[in-house]
Scaffold this motif. Structure first.
Motif, PDB file in Angstrom:
ATOM      1  N   MET A   1     -22.057  12.805 -20.770  1.00 50.82           N
ATOM      2  CA  MET A   1     -20.930  13.166 -21.625  1.00 50.82           C
ATOM      3  C   MET A   1     -20.214  11.898 -22.076  1.00 50.82           C
ATOM      4  N   SER A   2     -20.005  11.778 -23.357  1.00 49.63           N
ATOM      5  CA  SER A   2     -19.199  10.662 -23.857  1.00 49.63           C
ATOM      6  C   SER A   2     -17.728  11.005 -23.670  1.00 49.63           C
ATOM      7  N   LEU A   3     -16.917   9.988 -23.556  1.00 48.65           N
ATOM      8  CA  LEU A   3     -15.503  10.189 -23.252  1.00 48.65           C
ATOM      9  C   LEU A   3     -14.629   9.725 -24.400  1.00 48.65           C
ATOM     10  N   VAL A   4     -13.387  10.191 -24.426  1.00 54.84           N
ATOM     11  CA  VAL A   4     -12.403   9.746 -25.407  1.00 54.84           C
ATOM     12  C   VAL A   4     -11.337   8.952 -24.661  1.00 54.84           C
ATOM     13  N   LYS A   5     -11.114   7.715 -25.068  1.00 55.03           N
ATOM     14  CA  LYS A   5     -10.144   6.845 -24.416  1.00 55.03           C
ATOM     15  C   LYS A   5      -9.050   6.497 -25.420  1.00 55.03           C
ATOM     16  N   ILE A   6      -7.800   6.682 -25.046  1.00 58.00           N
ATOM     17  CA  ILE A   6      -6.679   6.267 -25.882  1.00 58.00           C
ATOM     18  C   ILE A   6      -6.088   5.016 -25.245  1.00 58.00           C
ATOM     19  N   GLN A   7      -6.091   3.947 -26.027  1.00 56.39           N
ATOM     20  CA  GLN A   7      -5.711   2.658 -25.460  1.00 56.39           C
ATOM     21  C   GLN A   7      -4.454   2.129 -26.131  1.00 56.39           C
ATOM     22  N   GLY A   8      -3.455   1.739 -25.344  1.00 57.39           N
ATOM     23  CA  GLY A   8      -2.231   1.155 -25.889  1.00 57.39           C
ATOM     24  C   GLY A   8      -2.424  -0.322 -26.206  1.00 57.39           C
ATOM     25  N   ASN A   9      -1.347  -0.909 -26.733  1.00 57.59           N
ATOM     26  CA  ASN A   9      -1.365  -2.344 -27.042  1.00 57.59           C
ATOM     27  C   ASN A   9      -0.246  -2.997 -26.245  1.00 57.59           C
ATOM     28  N   ALA A  10      -0.601  -3.940 -25.366  1.00 56.70           N
ATOM     29  CA  ALA A  10       0.365  -4.545 -24.453  1.00 56.70           C
ATOM     30  C   ALA A  10       1.428  -5.355 -25.175  1.00 56.70           C
ATOM     31  N   SER A  11       1.162  -5.768 -26.400  1.00 54.90           N
ATOM     32  CA  SER A  11       2.104  -6.621 -27.127  1.00 54.90           C
ATOM     33  C   SER A  11       3.150  -5.822 -27.894  1.00 54.90           C
ATOM     34  N   GLY A  12       2.915  -4.566 -28.149  1.00 54.14           N
ATOM     35  CA  GLY A  12       3.817  -3.785 -28.989  1.00 54.14           C
ATOM     36  C   GLY A  12       4.792  -2.957 -28.175  1.00 54.14           C
ATOM     37  N   THR A  13       5.813  -2.438 -28.850  1.00 52.29           N
ATOM     38  CA  THR A  13       6.804  -1.604 -28.159  1.00 52.29           C
ATOM     39  C   THR A  13       6.908  -0.217 -28.794  1.00 52.29           C
ATOM     40  N   GLY A  14       6.254  -0.012 -29.935  1.00 50.05           N
ATOM     41  CA  GLY A  14       6.350   1.275 -30.630  1.00 50.05           C
ATOM     42  C   GLY A  14       5.611   2.378 -29.894  1.00 50.05           C
ATOM     43  N   ILE A  15       6.038   3.586 -30.121  1.00 50.58           N
ATOM     44  CA  ILE A  15       5.384   4.747 -29.521  1.00 50.58           C
ATOM     45  C   ILE A  15       4.627   5.490 -30.616  1.00 50.58           C
ATOM     46  N   PHE A  16       3.334   5.650 -30.439  1.00 50.42           N
ATOM     47  CA  PHE A  16       2.503   6.361 -31.399  1.00 50.42           C
ATOM     48  C   PHE A  16       2.272   7.781 -30.899  1.00 50.42           C
ATOM     49  N   THR A  17       2.569   8.752 -31.718  1.00 45.82           N
ATOM     50  CA  THR A  17       2.476  10.153 -31.333  1.00 45.82           C
ATOM     51  C   THR A  17       1.370  10.842 -32.131  1.00 45.82           C
ATOM     52  N   VAL A  18       0.516  11.566 -31.440  1.00 48.24           N
ATOM     53  CA  VAL A  18      -0.481  12.399 -32.121  1.00 48.24           C
ATOM     54  C   VAL A  18       0.138  13.777 -32.251  1.00 48.24           C
ATOM     55  N   ALA A  19       0.414  14.193 -33.476  1.00 49.15           N
ATOM     56  CA  ALA A  19       1.176  15.421 -33.704  1.00 49.15           C
ATOM     57  C   ALA A  19       0.298  16.504 -34.310  1.00 49.15           C
ATOM     58  N   ALA A  20       0.525  17.740 -33.890  1.00 46.16           N
ATOM     59  CA  ALA A  20      -0.213  18.879 -34.456  1.00 46.16           C
ATOM     60  C   ALA A  20       0.582  19.479 -35.611  1.00 46.16           C
ATOM     61  N   PRO A  21      -0.088  20.019 -36.606  1.00 43.65           N
ATOM     62  CA  PRO A  21       0.618  20.740 -37.667  1.00 43.65           C
ATOM     63  C   PRO A  21       1.024  22.126 -37.169  1.00 43.65           C
ATOM     64  N   ASN A  22       1.829  22.807 -37.959  1.00 41.05           N
ATOM     65  CA  ASN A  22       2.226  24.180 -37.618  1.00 41.05           C
ATOM     66  C   ASN A  22       1.084  25.120 -38.008  1.00 41.05           C
ATOM     67  N   SER A  23       0.231  25.412 -37.048  1.00 40.63           N
ATOM     68  CA  SER A  23      -0.963  26.218 -37.347  1.00 40.63           C
ATOM     69  C   SER A  23      -1.305  27.079 -36.151  1.00 40.63           C
ATOM     70  N   ASN A  24      -1.929  28.224 -36.413  1.00 42.90           N
ATOM     71  CA  ASN A  24      -2.393  29.105 -35.344  1.00 42.90           C
ATOM     72  C   ASN A  24      -3.909  29.062 -35.181  1.00 42.90           C
ATOM     73  N   THR A  25      -4.529  28.080 -35.839  1.00 40.68           N
ATOM     74  CA  THR A  25      -5.991  27.965 -35.802  1.00 40.68           C
ATOM     75  C   THR A  25      -6.402  26.748 -34.980  1.00 40.68           C
ATOM     76  N   ASP A  26      -7.384  26.941 -34.092  1.00 38.62           N
ATOM     77  CA  ASP A  26      -7.914  25.810 -33.321  1.00 38.62           C
ATOM     78  C   ASP A  26      -8.751  24.924 -34.234  1.00 38.62           C
ATOM     79  N   ARG A  27      -8.601  23.619 -34.108  1.00 35.60           N
ATOM     80  CA  ARG A  27      -9.364  22.671 -34.921  1.00 35.60           C
ATOM     81  C   ARG A  27      -9.963  21.600 -34.030  1.00 35.60           C
ATOM     82  N   THR A  28     -11.032  21.009 -34.464  1.00 41.51           N
ATOM     83  CA  THR A  28     -11.640  19.872 -33.786  1.00 41.51           C
ATOM     84  C   THR A  28     -11.778  18.721 -34.773  1.00 41.51           C
ATOM     85  N   LEU A  29     -11.239  17.597 -34.432  1.00 41.44           N
ATOM     86  CA  LEU A  29     -11.425  16.395 -35.241  1.00 41.44           C
ATOM     87  C   LEU A  29     -12.517  15.564 -34.588  1.00 41.44           C
TER      88      LEU A  29
END
Lengths: 62, 153
Positions: B1-29
């Motif tokens: 199984m391949s994995l999904v890794k979310i990696q931060g950046n040690a030099s930055g201070t911003g917060i990146f948010t992955v946001a969902a739209p207003n939807s009742n349907t399941d989606r896969t990106l």
């Protein structure tokens, strides 16, 4: 492709379809691009005259 | 199984948010199987070397063909074929149809040799094809070795 599709035109002449390298076969291109209801023939490019001086005199002879 | 890794950046201070739209349907990106950076509207314009904020409208079909001797297509995009209807009379057949027939077309024609101007006109057009007439000044309908057409919509 070294093939062409020919079909008769309404004015008694002949149209020649030159296929593009589009991933479709010559038969698929004929099905798509020959006007509906027209008979057609797939020929080798060598059968098409390269002298177009009298292009308007070409006729369909199936 | 391949994995999904979310990696931060040690030099930055911003917060990146992955946001969902207003939807009742399941989606896969599904992520592309290659290394790169996800495109945004701004970065896509950059890829086209487009400055400013004016939108870019891409060419939807194009073709370059020899209309003399043994007529042949040199290169094309979204074109299955051209139809040689007669002297200076060609139809460009699209692989995937245009959304409607209100598209814009740009033509070019020359013979490599003379300064005699050629004129290309639209004979008819549909969502599936564009029929072109080529005229040579002082001659009438004419064939020429360099014929091009591009369609925008």
């Amino acid at each position: 492709m070294n093939q062409r599709i020919i079909y008769p035109t309404d004015d008694g002449g002949v149209a020649v379809i030159i296929p593009a390298d589009c991933g479709l076969t010559i038969e698929e291109i004929a099905t798509k691009d020959v006007p509906a209801g027209k008979p057609y023939e797939i020929v080798d490019v060598s059968e098409i005259p390269s002298d177009r001086t009298f292009r308007g005199a070409w006729t369909w002879a199936s | 199984m391949s994995l999904v890794k979310i990696q931060g950046n040690a030099s930055g201070t911003g917060i990146f948010t992955v946001a969902a739209p207003n939807s009742n349907t399941d989606r896969t990106l599904t992520l592309p199987d290659s290394t790169g950076t996800i495109a945004t509207a701004e970065s896509t314009l950059s890829q086209f070397n487009a400055s400013g904020s004016a939108p870019v409208y891409a060419c939807r079909a194009w073709v370059n063909f020899n209309g003399t001797s043994t007529v042949a297509i040199r290169a094309s995009g979204n074109v299955t074929s051209i139809t040689d209807n007669g002297t200076g009379d060609y139809t460009v057949n699209f692989t995937t149809a245009m959304p409607d027939a209100n598209y814009s077309y740009v033509f070019g024609a020359d013979d490599n040799a003379t300064n005699t101007p050629f004129i290309q006109t639209m004979i008819s057009n549909t969502t599936a094809a564009l029929r072109i007439g080529i005229w040579r000044s002082g001659v009438g309908r004419a064939d020429t070795p360099n014929c091009t057409a591009a369609i925008f919509r």
